[in-house]
Design a protein around this motif. Structure first.
Motif, short mmCIF file in Angstrom:
data_model
loop_
_atom_site.label_atom_id
_atom_site.label_comp_id
_atom_site.label_asym_id
_atom_site.label_seq_id
_atom_site.Cartn_x
_atom_site.Cartn_y
_atom_site.Cartn_z
N LEU A 1 1.03 -18.01 -36.34
CA LEU A 1 1.52 -16.67 -36.04
C LEU A 1 3.04 -16.66 -35.94
N GLY A 2 3.62 -17.65 -35.25
CA GLY A 2 5.07 -17.71 -35.10
C GLY A 2 5.77 -17.88 -36.44
N ALA A 3 5.22 -18.75 -37.29
CA ALA A 3 5.82 -18.96 -38.61
C ALA A 3 5.74 -17.70 -39.45
N ALA A 4 4.62 -17.00 -39.36
CA ALA A 4 4.46 -15.76 -40.14
C ALA A 4 5.43 -14.69 -39.67
N GLN A 5 5.64 -14.60 -38.37
CA GLN A 5 6.59 -13.62 -37.84
C GLN A 5 8.01 -13.94 -38.28
N LEU A 6 8.38 -15.22 -38.27
CA LEU A 6 9.72 -15.60 -38.73
C LEU A 6 9.87 -15.34 -40.23
N ALA A 7 8.84 -15.68 -40.99
CA ALA A 7 8.91 -15.49 -42.43
C ALA A 7 9.04 -14.02 -42.80
N THR A 8 8.45 -13.17 -41.99
CA THR A 8 8.56 -11.72 -42.24
C THR A 8 9.85 -11.16 -41.66
N GLY A 9 10.22 -11.63 -40.47
CA GLY A 9 11.34 -11.04 -39.74
C GLY A 9 12.71 -11.37 -40.31
N VAL A 10 12.93 -12.61 -40.76
CA VAL A 10 14.27 -13.00 -41.22
C VAL A 10 14.72 -12.17 -42.42
#
Length: 271
Positions: A225-234
């Motif tokens: 979940l954290g990796a997906a949020q970073l991949a989307t957010g950056v």
């Protein structure tokens, strides 16, 4: 004529399918001027106090779509319905997790310019009744000389009341935003204030640990979940900054904060 005067004001409401206690932490991370109030069983409403769409020429639709996307992705377990209106149009945007947002638009005179499939997707993602509720939404997608954009939004709210939504008295989409804020404050709405990252993070962890999302705080699910949020957010943050889009920049910043927080918390607890 300014954005809150004349016959067609500019404004928005965000309907969150969660209790205020769950909505408060991610909404605070948006670092925007918002009022929070309960709105029925498992529903909350966010009323913007500020008017970021007046700065830089960014349409209200883009601003609130960014907010709704950030809230829905950070929450992961509850959707957000953004209702917005300006002088020329009105519409809705549904954000649910990492799914692509769904939107529908009407011209000021009530003429529908959205796709019927979008309204059906809207109903499906909110788990509305596939027969009764969809039938109630269908008239909103066909021309009606007696219906303007304001009445179309009120019609959407009427359908959502079947799911437990109950907006505070006097809080209706399409109204003058200053009046909406006054009504919300008069009925005890909470003014969300940015208290700094430490307090916001602590509140967010408390809310998540006590929610169905608790298992996602540690272990493989938390890392995914954290990796997906970073991949989307950056990229979203960079795109928003590059386009000077406050709504999308806020959405990207919130996703980056959530992703980094989740990965850091998982590593800390594992250590």
């Amino acid at each position: 004529m300014n954005a809150t005067s004349g016959p067609r004001p500019v404004g928005a409401l965000l309907l969150c399918r969660a209790d205020p206690s769950a909505v408060r932490p991610p909404a605070q991370l948006l670092r925007e001027q918002l009022l929070l109030a309960p709105a029925g069983d498992d529903w909350s409403v966010l009323v913007p106090e500020g008017k970021p769409w007046l700065h830089g020429g960014e349409p209200v639709e883009q601003v609130v779509t960014g907010w709704a996307t950030a809230l829905a992705v950070s929450a992961a377990t509850w959707p957000v319905v953004a209702l917005w209106w300006d002088r020329d149009r009105a519409g809705l945007t549904l954000a649910a997790g990492f799914r692509r947002t769904v939107g529908y638009t009407w011209l000021a005179d009530g003429t529908p310019v959205g796709e019927d499939e979008a309204m059906r997707t809207f109903a499906a993602r909110l788990a509305l009744d596939p027969v009764l509720d969809v039938q109630a939404l269908e008239p909103l997608t066909v021309p009606d000389p007696e219906a303007d954009a304001h009445s179309r939004l009120v019609g959407v709210v009427a359908v959502l009341t079947r799911t437990g939504l109950a907006l505070p008295t006097g809080l209706l989409p399409g109204e003058n935003p200053d009046r909406l804020r006054s009504v919300a404050l008069a009925q005890g709405a909470e003014q969300l204030e940015w208290s700094g990252w430490r307090d916001a993070v602590r509140a967010e962890l408390d809310a998540v640990e006590g929610s169905p999302l608790g298992p996602y705080l540690r272990g493989p699910r938390a890392r995914v979940l954290g990796a997906a949020q970073l991949a989307t957010g950056v990229p979203l943050l960079l795109w928003g900054v590059g386009r000077r889009s406050g709504g999308w920049a806020a959405a990207g910043a919130l996703l980056v904060a959530h992703g980094a927080l989740g990965l850091a918390y998982d590593r800390l607890r594992e250590g």
